[in-house]
Design a protein around this motif. Sequence first.
Motif, mmCIF file in Angstrom:
data_model
loop_
_atom_site.group_PDB
_atom_site.id
_atom_site.type_symbol
_atom_site.label_atom_id
_atom_site.label_comp_id
_atom_site.label_asym_id
_atom_site.label_seq_id
_atom_site.Cartn_x
_atom_site.Cartn_y
_atom_site.Cartn_z
ATOM 1 N N GLU A 96 0.830 -1.215 0.000
ATOM 2 C CA GLU A 96 0.000 0.000 0.000
ATOM 3 C C GLU A 96 0.858 1.256 0.000
ATOM 4 O O GLU A 96 0.546 2.242 -0.680
ATOM 5 C CB GLU A 96 -0.938 0.023 1.228
ATOM 6 C CG GLU A 96 -2.106 -0.957 1.144
ATOM 7 C CD GLU A 96 -2.921 -0.810 -0.131
ATOM 8 O OE1 GLU A 96 -3.102 0.334 -0.591
ATOM 9 O OE2 GLU A 96 -3.334 -1.839 -0.699
ATOM 10 N N ALA A 97 1.964 1.224 0.760
ATOM 11 C CA ALA A 97 2.839 2.409 0.839
ATOM 12 C C ALA A 97 3.449 2.709 -0.537
ATOM 13 O O ALA A 97 3.553 3.866 -0.948
ATOM 14 C CB ALA A 97 3.926 2.178 1.888
ATOM 15 N N LEU A 98 3.823 1.652 -1.258
ATOM 16 C CA LEU A 98 4.401 1.838 -2.600
ATOM 17 C C LEU A 98 3.366 2.463 -3.553
ATOM 18 O O LEU A 98 3.661 3.409 -4.292
ATOM 19 C CB LEU A 98 4.890 0.477 -3.138
ATOM 20 C CG LEU A 98 5.319 0.440 -4.600
ATOM 21 C CD1 LEU A 98 6.538 1.332 -4.845
ATOM 22 C CD2 LEU A 98 5.631 -0.997 -5.051
ATOM 23 N N ILE A 99 2.139 1.912 -3.504
ATOM 24 C CA ILE A 99 1.067 2.402 -4.379
ATOM 25 C C ILE A 99 0.792 3.877 -4.084
ATOM 26 O O ILE A 99 0.682 4.717 -4.990
ATOM 27 C CB ILE A 99 -0.233 1.563 -4.148
ATOM 28 C CG1 ILE A 99 0.016 0.073 -4.426
ATOM 29 C CG2 ILE A 99 -1.425 2.109 -4.933
ATOM 30 C CD1 ILE A 99 0.411 -0.277 -5.800
ATOM 31 N N GLU A 100 0.721 4.175 -2.804
ATOM 32 C CA GLU A 100 0.433 5.552 -2.350
ATOM 33 C C GLU A 100 1.525 6.524 -2.827
ATOM 34 O O GLU A 100 1.246 7.610 -3.349
ATOM 35 C CB GLU A 100 0.351 5.480 -0.814
ATOM 36 C CG GLU A 100 0.432 6.773 -0.053
ATOM 37 C CD GLU A 100 -0.879 7.536 -0.107
ATOM 38 O OE1 GLU A 100 -1.920 6.867 -0.046
ATOM 39 O OE2 GLU A 100 -0.826 8.776 -0.226
ATOM 40 N N LYS A 101 2.772 6.080 -2.684
ATOM 41 C CA LYS A 101 3.895 6.932 -3.073
ATOM 42 C C LYS A 101 3.847 7.235 -4.584
ATOM 43 O O LYS A 101 4.031 8.382 -5.019
ATOM 44 C CB LYS A 101 5.201 6.204 -2.720
ATOM 45 C CG LYS A 101 6.442 7.023 -2.891
ATOM 46 C CD LYS A 101 7.641 6.286 -2.340
ATOM 47 C CE LYS A 101 8.911 7.012 -2.728
ATOM 48 N NZ LYS A 101 10.107 6.247 -2.458
ATOM 49 N N ALA A 102 3.563 6.191 -5.370
ATOM 50 C CA ALA A 102 3.534 6.374 -6.834
ATOM 51 C C ALA A 102 2.356 7.252 -7.244
ATOM 52 O O ALA A 102 2.488 8.127 -8.108
ATOM 53 C CB ALA A 102 3.458 5.013 -7.524
ATOM 54 N N GLY A 103 1.197 7.040 -6.608
ATOM 55 C CA GLY A 103 0.019 7.853 -6.916
ATOM 56 C C GLY A 103 0.279 9.322 -6.590
ATOM 57 O O GLY A 103 -0.082 10.217 -7.361
#
Length: 352
Positions: free
Chosen positions: A20-27
């Motif tokens: 989730e942290a990776l997805i959030e960072k990319a978004g």
Amino acid sequence: MMTKDDIVKLLSIKSKDEHEALIEKAGSLRNETLGNRVYFRGLIEYSNICAKNCYYCGIRSGNSKQERYTMTDDEVLDCARFAYNTKYGSIVIQAGERSDKAFVDKIEFLLKEIKKLSDGNLGITLSLGEQSDETFKRWFEAGAHRYLIRIETSDPKLYKKYHPDDKFHSYDERLESLNRLRNHGYQVGTGVMIGLPGQTVEDLANDLLFIKKLDVDMVGMGPYIENENTPLYDRRGELIPSKDRFELSLRMIAVLRLLMPDINTAATTAMQTLDPLGREKAIRAGANIIMPNLTPVKYRENYLLYEGKPCLDEDAAKCAGCITGRIRSTGAEVGFGEWGDSKHFKRRTEGK
Ligand code: SAM
Ligand code: SF4
């Protein structure tokens, strides 16, 4: 600069929180770099006739079970008119690969007609495979300005496993086509399939580094999905479960955004095939392009690259309403009536 090891680690994330942290960072990076706009490319699946025989694809020439079709001129122009009137901004014309004169002439004619009916306002992306320099030039001059050729896998050895070993399916030729497109002024796109049998996370990390090195303007990538009428189906026992393939694809989209913050990346139909909310999740992971299907419903079940393709019976008008709501649910907005060209392209060509 991220190393291959860094990328492998991110692609191999197992914990839900880290994912989730990776997805959030990319978004967030997408929002910071490009804003929260998502752009439409109305998809016209023009014909399922293909001269090639890729081992993974349902419309390969060797699939004798496949009924074949080509849309009429009027049908194509009606789709384009719908896209223009509904303020989609752009369309994509996709089909099996053909390079015979009748096909090349027909595409050139359709491009000119589409430009005419939209007063030059509808942006046009092509996804029609490898072509000669002359064809690329003619189609560009007729009005296309973006072109997508997926390399499928950046590893020539793997490429040979997924394609017949002959001169019509040459990795070098495909790469050569991609490189030549740029000389004609196109915004250039590529991509890979994710979760192919025999493909490792190391291979996928190499794919991302390859895409970065190629310095493309757009990427369309998504999960490989099996099709029982293709030779690669025999290797389905080697596949990772579809849920994992989907999550891995999301991490690929996210890491790509971290590597190339200002490119256009699509939330592909294959993502929606493996998860009903696949495209929304891809947008949250940094994608900024979506391709609502405009193909007349009567043809859709014949453009089956893989199993379980969604929205086979949903006409374009219904699709438009549904998709806008879905995009808003992610916190993004639709860039109606805009081309939404790749910022990377502008920077690359105009130094902006
Ligand atoms: N014929 C053109 C070409 O190959 O570039 C354009 C159309 S082709 C159907 C578009 C893309 O569909 C291919 O580049 C490939 O990545 C994807 N595709 C084909 N079979 C697939 C499958 N079984 N699973 C996921 N994607 C697939
Ligand atoms: Fe033809 Fe493209 Fe399918 Fe290969 S992937 S068989 S070139 S339509």
